[in-house]
Enzyme design. Structure first.
Site, mmCIF file in Angstrom:
data_model
loop_
_atom_site.group_PDB
_atom_site.id
_atom_site.type_symbol
_atom_site.label_atom_id
_atom_site.label_comp_id
_atom_site.label_asym_id
_atom_site.label_seq_id
_atom_site.Cartn_x
_atom_site.Cartn_y
_atom_site.Cartn_z
ATOM 1 N N VAL A 68 0.865 -1.185 0.000
ATOM 2 C CA VAL A 68 0.000 0.000 0.000
ATOM 3 C C VAL A 68 0.904 1.240 0.000
ATOM 4 O O VAL A 68 0.661 2.208 0.723
ATOM 5 C CB VAL A 68 -0.955 0.035 1.215
ATOM 6 C CG1 VAL A 68 -2.121 0.997 0.938
ATOM 7 C CG2 VAL A 68 -1.505 -1.337 1.544
ATOM 8 N N ALA A 69 1.981 1.160 -0.789
ATOM 9 C CA ALA A 69 2.926 2.271 -0.902
ATOM 10 C C ALA A 69 3.361 2.751 0.480
ATOM 11 O O ALA A 69 3.690 1.945 1.343
ATOM 12 C CB ALA A 69 2.319 3.387 -1.742
ATOM 13 N N CYS A 70 3.319 4.057 0.706
ATOM 14 C CA CYS A 70 3.862 4.617 1.947
ATOM 15 C C CYS A 70 2.988 4.356 3.170
ATOM 16 O O CYS A 70 3.405 4.642 4.292
ATOM 17 C CB CYS A 70 4.101 6.121 1.790
ATOM 18 S SG CYS A 70 5.487 6.497 0.702
ATOM 19 N N SER A 71 1.801 3.828 2.982
ATOM 20 C CA SER A 71 0.942 3.487 4.115
ATOM 21 C C SER A 71 0.980 2.002 4.443
ATOM 22 O O SER A 71 0.213 1.525 5.288
ATOM 23 C CB SER A 71 -0.505 3.908 3.834
ATOM 24 O OG SER A 71 -0.619 5.313 3.740
ATOM 25 N N SER A 81 6.996 3.277 3.728
ATOM 26 C CA SER A 81 6.115 2.970 4.862
ATOM 27 C C SER A 81 6.837 2.890 6.190
ATOM 28 O O SER A 81 6.211 2.960 7.245
ATOM 29 C CB SER A 81 5.388 1.650 4.601
ATOM 30 O OG SER A 81 6.254 0.540 4.765
#
Length: 373
Positions: free
Chosen positions: A154-157, A334
């Site tokens: 979820v990419a950076c999350s 993340s």
């Protein structure tokens, strides 16, 4: 429903660092070569000349002073400008599993657990170095954990979303103890020839242990009071790298296959989404922002973080309330908020509240309210 705690965290820092000055020297050498090679086209107005950068520009724009990388060789060479990571045979542990295990072992040590106590491993990050078998299953086998394992992106999350998955698994009884691991190898996806983004990312690995509160036997533990995730599609932060790229040889290596963003649009659109998300969560939990001892925020850009902090806590906030690690680590996708959590939670006393929050491509926002046990 089972009460849940985060009972341990771990941080693995790669062996090599690169300063802003080193990056700028490399970029400017490339710029000079490019402008010289295309001098006639630039003079005729058919191409735009590339511009030099500076360490001062990078720090002012982002707050970043340096970054860590797993492999430094090649990044600073104007004719290469990517990490020269040697391929490993399938019989050897992958680089991503190796760094993930290093962080996971530290988290287990803090939680006073063995790998065999874990029954779910989640590897969550912006990129995995392969699609299958899952890095998480490789780590499961190498460490000797039980149960099951999977990767999620979820990419950076990714880290906060995975922690929420872990919380849900423990609450529902699907798992009793979960390792959430964030082995972020971002350096291969950096366009080191792009003045606006060549400085943004670094490599790192983080990990946390999530388990039932009545199972925990460490003084470190933090109660999970609330968790919340939200997504909203946007193209403003994007990487088009994938297994289908090879099917279009003419465009397989174009710059859009690396990280790229429209920074001003991200700033304008993502910040209100973060504010609204956190306002709703705090209202639901009947918590005032000034009750937080600390904010462990996503470490993407110092200016974005300062906007979030001012929105929540007002002006003149003590730096210790929202610690910054991106000056040393840069944007680690993340893992950034977990680095901050790992480094800045040891002064918490029973009942102290903290907010763990990440945000990024998607768009996505994940936030978890924690209370020291």
């Amino acid at each position: 429903m089972n009460k849940v705690v985060i009972s341990g965290s771990g941080l693995y820092t790669p062996p090599h660092s690169i300063s802003n000055e080193e990056l700028v020297t490399s970029l400017n050498r490339y710029v000079d070569q490019y402008n010289s090679q295309h001098a006639s086209l630039i003079a005729n107005g058919e191409l735009n000349a590339l511009a030099h950068s500076s360490a001062e520009f990078i720090e002012k724009a982002s707050g970043i002073k340096q970054r860590y990388v797993m492999v430094k060789e090649g990044i600073l060479e104007p004719d290469i400008m990517m990490p020269l990571i040697k391929d490993r045979p399938s019989t050897e542990l992958s680089m991503q599993a190796e760094m993930g295990i290093a962080a996971a072992n530290k988290a287990l040590e803090q939680a006073k657990l063995l790998a065999s106590d874990i029954d779910l491993v989640i590897v969550a990050c912006a990129y995995t170095q392969r699609s299958y078998p899952a890095i998480a299953i490789e780590i499961q086998q190498a460490m000797g954990t039980k149960g099951f394992a999977y990767d999620m992106l979820v990419a950076c999350s990714s880290a906060t979303f995975a922690i929420v998955n872990a919380i849900n698994a423990v609450q529902s009884g699907t798992a009793s103890r979960v390792l959430v691991i964030n082995p972020e190898i971002c350096s291969p996806q950096v366009n080191y020839r792009d003045r606006d983004s060549h400085f943004i990312f670094g490599d790192v690995a983080t990990a946390v242990v999530v388990e039932k509160a009545n199972n925990a036997h460490t003084e470190f533990a933090f109660n999970v009071l609330s968790s919340k995730c939200v997504t909203d599609y946007s193209n403003n932060i994007r990487s088009n790298f994938g297994h289908m790229n090879r099917c279009d040889p003419l465009n397989a290596n174009s710059s859009d296959k690396l990280f790229h963003q429209q920074g001003r649009k991200v700033f304008k659109e993502l910040l209100p989404m973060i504010y609204q998300h956190l306002d709703k969560q705090l209202e639901q939990e009947q918590i005032q922002a000034n009750e937080f001892k600390r904010l462990w925020l996503h470490q993407a850009n110092i200016n974005m973080n300062q906007f979030v902090v001012r929105k929540l806590l007002g002006d003149n906030v003590d730096a210790a309330q929202a610690p910054v690690v991106l000056d040393e680590y840069a944007n680690t996708a993340s893992a950034g908020s977990i680095i901050a959590f790992n480094k800045y939670n040891h002064d918490f006393k029973t009942g102290d509240l903290g907010l763990l929050c990440s945000f990024g491509a998607g768009y996505s926002v994940g936030s978890i309210i924690l209370e020291k046990t």
